[in-house]
Design a protein around this motif. Structure first.
Motif, PDB file in Angstrom:
ATOM      1  N   LEU A 172      -6.280  31.585 -12.992  1.00  0.00           N
ATOM      2  CA  LEU A 172      -7.340  30.586 -12.897  1.00  0.00           C
ATOM      3  C   LEU A 172      -7.438  30.032 -11.480  1.00  0.00           C
ATOM      4  CD1 LEU A 172      -6.773  28.796 -16.308  1.00  0.00           C
ATOM      5  CD2 LEU A 172      -8.545  30.450 -15.724  1.00  0.00           C
ATOM      6  N   GLU A 173      -7.612  30.934 -10.553  1.00  0.00           N
ATOM      7  CA  GLU A 173      -7.815  30.604  -9.146  1.00  0.00           C
ATOM      8  C   GLU A 173      -9.074  31.313  -8.686  1.00  0.00           C
ATOM      9  OE1 GLU A 173      -5.831  28.493  -7.531  1.00  0.00           O
ATOM     10  OE2 GLU A 173      -4.458  28.335  -9.229  1.00  0.00           O
ATOM     11  N   GLY A 174      -9.813  30.691  -7.806  1.00  0.00           N
ATOM     12  CA  GLY A 174     -11.032  31.316  -7.279  1.00  0.00           C
ATOM     13  C   GLY A 174     -12.151  31.290  -8.302  1.00  0.00           C
ATOM     14  N   PRO A 175     -13.248  31.989  -7.996  1.00  0.00           N
ATOM     15  CA  PRO A 175     -14.395  31.972  -8.917  1.00  0.00           C
ATOM     16  C   PRO A 175     -14.052  32.643 -10.246  1.00  0.00           C
ATOM     17  CG  PRO A 175     -14.837  33.379  -7.008  1.00  0.00           C
ATOM     18  CD  PRO A 175     -13.494  32.788  -6.813  1.00  0.00           C
ATOM     19  N   SER A 176     -14.238  31.908 -11.336  1.00  0.00           N
ATOM     20  CA  SER A 176     -13.921  32.428 -12.669  1.00  0.00           C
ATOM     21  C   SER A 176     -15.059  32.136 -13.635  1.00  0.00           C
ATOM     22  CB  SER A 176     -12.652  31.774 -13.219  1.00  0.00           C
ATOM     23  OG  SER A 176     -11.543  32.014 -12.399  1.00  0.00           O
ATOM     24  N   ALA A 177     -15.378  33.138 -14.431  1.00  0.00           N
ATOM     25  CA  ALA A 177     -16.324  32.979 -15.525  1.00  0.00           C
ATOM     26  C   ALA A 177     -15.575  33.369 -16.797  1.00  0.00           C
ATOM     27  CB  ALA A 177     -17.548  33.850 -15.321  1.00  0.00           C
ATOM     28  N   PHE A 178     -16.064  32.881 -17.919  1.00  0.00           N
ATOM     29  CA  PHE A 178     -15.360  33.087 -19.177  1.00  0.00           C
ATOM     30  C   PHE A 178     -16.312  33.651 -20.218  1.00  0.00           C
ATOM     31  CE2 PHE A 178     -13.400  29.865 -16.676  1.00  0.00           C
ATOM     32  CZ  PHE A 178     -12.046  30.140 -16.766  1.00  0.00           C
ATOM     33  N   ALA A 179     -15.875  34.727 -20.880  1.00  0.00           N
ATOM     34  CA  ALA A 179     -16.661  35.356 -21.936  1.00  0.00           C
ATOM     35  C   ALA A 179     -15.919  35.142 -23.248  1.00  0.00           C
ATOM     36  CB  ALA A 179     -16.840  36.840 -21.653  1.00  0.00           C
ATOM     37  N   PHE A 180     -16.551  34.388 -24.141  1.00  0.00           N
ATOM     38  CA  PHE A 180     -15.939  34.043 -25.428  1.00  0.00           C
ATOM     39  C   PHE A 180     -16.518  34.935 -26.516  1.00  0.00           C
ATOM     40  CE2 PHE A 180     -15.823  30.215 -22.850  1.00  0.00           C
ATOM     41  CZ  PHE A 180     -14.542  29.746 -23.045  1.00  0.00           C
ATOM     42  N   GLY A 181     -15.681  35.790 -27.102  1.00  0.00           N
ATOM     43  CA  GLY A 181     -16.097  36.651 -28.209  1.00  0.00           C
ATOM     44  C   GLY A 181     -15.941  35.905 -29.514  1.00  0.00           C
ATOM     45  N   MET A 182     -17.027  35.385 -30.028  1.00  0.00           N
ATOM     46  CA  MET A 182     -16.963  34.558 -31.224  1.00  0.00           C
ATOM     47  C   MET A 182     -16.912  35.389 -32.505  1.00  0.00           C
ATOM     48  SD  MET A 182     -16.695  31.646 -30.106  1.00  0.00           S
ATOM     49  CE  MET A 182     -17.096  30.446 -28.872  1.00  0.00           C
ATOM     50  N   ASN A 183     -17.612  36.514 -32.543  1.00  0.00           N
ATOM     51  CA  ASN A 183     -17.691  37.313 -33.774  1.00  0.00           C
ATOM     52  C   ASN A 183     -16.912  38.617 -33.691  1.00  0.00           C
ATOM     53  OD1 ASN A 183     -19.500  35.389 -34.813  1.00  0.00           O
ATOM     54  ND2 ASN A 183     -21.195  36.391 -33.796  1.00  0.00           N
ATOM     55  N   ASP A 184     -16.866  39.207 -32.513  1.00  0.00           N
ATOM     56  CA  ASP A 184     -16.232  40.503 -32.333  1.00  0.00           C
ATOM     57  C   ASP A 184     -15.233  40.390 -31.178  1.00  0.00           C
ATOM     58  OD1 ASP A 184     -15.532  43.153 -32.091  1.00  0.00           O
ATOM     59  OD2 ASP A 184     -17.546  43.886 -31.663  1.00  0.00           O
ATOM     60  N   PRO A 185     -13.947  40.586 -31.422  1.00  0.00           N
ATOM     61  CA  PRO A 185     -12.965  40.432 -30.349  1.00  0.00           C
ATOM     62  C   PRO A 185     -13.080  41.491 -29.254  1.00  0.00           C
ATOM     63  CG  PRO A 185     -11.908  41.212 -32.355  1.00  0.00           C
ATOM     64  CD  PRO A 185     -13.322  40.910 -32.705  1.00  0.00           C
ATOM     65  N   VAL A 186     -13.732  42.597 -29.537  1.00  0.00           N
ATOM     66  CA  VAL A 186     -13.861  43.684 -28.568  1.00  0.00           C
ATOM     67  C   VAL A 186     -15.064  43.481 -27.648  1.00  0.00           C
ATOM     68  CG1 VAL A 186     -14.186  46.181 -28.378  1.00  0.00           C
ATOM     69  CG2 VAL A 186     -12.740  45.274 -30.168  1.00  0.00           C
ATOM     70  N   ALA A 187     -16.068  42.767 -28.112  1.00  0.00           N
ATOM     71  CA  ALA A 187     -17.350  42.657 -27.408  1.00  0.00           C
ATOM     72  C   ALA A 187     -17.255  42.159 -25.965  1.00  0.00           C
ATOM     73  CB  ALA A 187     -18.315  41.801 -28.215  1.00  0.00           C
ATOM     74  N   PRO A 188     -16.528  41.073 -25.652  1.00  0.00           N
ATOM     75  CA  PRO A 188     -16.512  40.617 -24.255  1.00  0.00           C
ATOM     76  C   PRO A 188     -15.978  41.667 -23.290  1.00  0.00           C
ATOM     77  CG  PRO A 188     -15.564  38.944 -25.678  1.00  0.00           C
ATOM     78  CD  PRO A 188     -15.775  40.163 -26.516  1.00  0.00           C
ATOM     79  N   ALA A 189     -14.872  42.293 -23.648  1.00  0.00           N
ATOM     80  CA  ALA A 189     -14.282  43.311 -22.777  1.00  0.00           C
ATOM     81  C   ALA A 189     -15.206  44.511 -22.648  1.00  0.00           C
ATOM     82  CB  ALA A 189     -12.924  43.750 -23.328  1.00  0.00           C
ATOM     83  N   LYS A 190     -15.786  44.943 -23.750  1.00  0.00           N
ATOM     84  CA  LYS A 190     -16.677  46.096 -23.752  1.00  0.00           C
ATOM     85  C   LYS A 190     -17.897  45.847 -22.862  1.00  0.00           C
ATOM     86  CE  LYS A 190     -16.807  48.595 -27.511  1.00  0.00           C
ATOM     87  NZ  LYS A 190     -16.259  49.859 -27.114  1.00  0.00           N
ATOM     88  N   VAL A 191     -18.496  44.658 -22.953  1.00  0.00           N
ATOM     89  CA  VAL A 191     -19.685  44.339 -22.157  1.00  0.00           C
ATOM     90  C   VAL A 191     -19.349  44.329 -20.672  1.00  0.00           C
ATOM     91  CG1 VAL A 191     -21.369  42.532 -21.622  1.00  0.00           C
ATOM     92  CG2 VAL A 191     -20.874  43.089 -23.990  1.00  0.00           C
ATOM     93  N   VAL A 192     -18.233  43.715 -20.294  1.00  0.00           N
ATOM     94  CA  VAL A 192     -17.856  43.643 -18.878  1.00  0.00           C
ATOM     95  C   VAL A 192     -17.650  45.043 -18.311  1.00  0.00           C
ATOM     96  CG1 VAL A 192     -16.076  42.924 -17.239  1.00  0.00           C
ATOM     97  CG2 VAL A 192     -16.863  41.337 -18.988  1.00  0.00           C
ATOM     98  N   TYR A 193     -16.850  45.860 -18.997  1.00  0.00           N
ATOM     99  CA  TYR A 193     -16.557  47.189 -18.461  1.00  0.00           C
ATOM    100  C   TYR A 193     -17.780  48.100 -18.503  1.00  0.00           C
ATOM    101  CZ  TYR A 193     -11.688  46.131 -17.747  1.00  0.00           C
ATOM    102  OH  TYR A 193     -10.509  45.583 -17.275  1.00  0.00           O
ATOM    103  N   ASP A 194     -18.631  47.981 -19.517  1.00  0.00           N
ATOM    104  CA  ASP A 194     -19.874  48.754 -19.546  1.00  0.00           C
ATOM    105  C   ASP A 194     -20.779  48.363 -18.387  1.00  0.00           C
ATOM    106  OD1 ASP A 194     -19.090  50.131 -21.787  1.00  0.00           O
ATOM    107  OD2 ASP A 194     -20.379  49.019 -23.185  1.00  0.00           O
ATOM    108  N   PHE A 195     -20.858  47.065 -18.102  1.00  0.00           N
ATOM    109  CA  PHE A 195     -21.690  46.576 -17.013  1.00  0.00           C
ATOM    110  C   PHE A 195     -21.199  47.123 -15.674  1.00  0.00           C
ATOM    111  CE2 PHE A 195     -22.717  43.553 -13.674  1.00  0.00           C
ATOM    112  CZ  PHE A 195     -24.087  43.432 -13.825  1.00  0.00           C
ATOM    113  N   VAL A 196     -19.903  47.057 -15.440  1.00  0.00           N
ATOM    114  CA  VAL A 196     -19.329  47.553 -14.182  1.00  0.00           C
ATOM    115  C   VAL A 196     -19.599  49.046 -14.033  1.00  0.00           C
ATOM    116  CG1 VAL A 196     -17.161  47.997 -12.970  1.00  0.00           C
ATOM    117  CG2 VAL A 196     -17.578  45.758 -14.000  1.00  0.00           C
ATOM    118  N   GLU A 197     -19.421  49.797 -15.127  1.00  0.00           N
ATOM    119  CA  GLU A 197     -19.621  51.244 -15.080  1.00  0.00           C
ATOM    120  C   GLU A 197     -21.083  51.616 -14.854  1.00  0.00           C
ATOM    121  OE1 GLU A 197     -19.169  54.785 -18.247  1.00  0.00           O
ATOM    122  OE2 GLU A 197     -17.390  53.500 -18.025  1.00  0.00           O
TER     123      GLU A 197
END
Length: 167
Positions: A76-101
């Protein structure tokens, strides 16, 4: 008590509530991301039922400490954003890595993650992103449960045809 302190306590309480309700949280480092790209990213998060927001690191630390979680302080240093997966625990990670790719960008990266009270490093979040969605896993489970029954029906039908001389 000052109005500013009361506001901060309310924000910490809101963050605490989000952390407790979320099935998973991904902490994202961002730097140099364009408005166009952050809009695309926010839309993808929204489509997948993920709450994405930029929060003050110090306030998130306070909320985490109230939950008894201290291992994320270094992230928790420097610029940080937070993605909260409320319904699907996989969704935040999947969206971030799909976006980067898809966007071939290095302006956004994963710092760490949280599932319940378990801290995940970047490798664990990456592994989480590679898991199929909940719907796919459920479909596979149903298929696995259905296969033996279907095979039994086919075998019994073949046996019935053989005995009846229908071959």
């Amino acid at each position: 008590m000052s109005k500013n302190l009361e506001n901060k306590k309310q924000v910490v309480a809101d963050i605490l509530e989000k952390l407790q309700k979320a099935q998973s949280v991904v902490i994202v480092h961002y730097s140099g991301i364009t408005v166009e790209n952050v809009t695309k990213l926010r839309n993808q998060f929204r489509e997948n039922g993920v709450e994405y927001c930029v929060l003050k690191n110090t306030l998130v630390k306070r909320a985490l400490h109230e939950m008894g979680i201290t291992g994320l302080d270094e992230h928790l240093e420097g610029p940080s954003a937070f993605a909260f997966g409320m319904n699907d625990p996989v969704a935040p990670a999947k969206v971030v890595y799909d976006f980067v790719e898809k966007n071939k960008t290095d302006c956004i990266s994963v710092k760490a993650g949280l599932m319940g009270t378990e801290i995940m490093d970047e490798k664990a979040v990456k592994a989480l992103s590679l898991l199929p969605s909940r719907e796919v896993l459920l479909a596979r489970l149903v298929g696995s449960l259905k296969a033996p029954i279907s095979n039994l029906v086919y075998a019994l039908e073949a046996l019935r045809k053989k005995q009846a001389g229908e071959e």
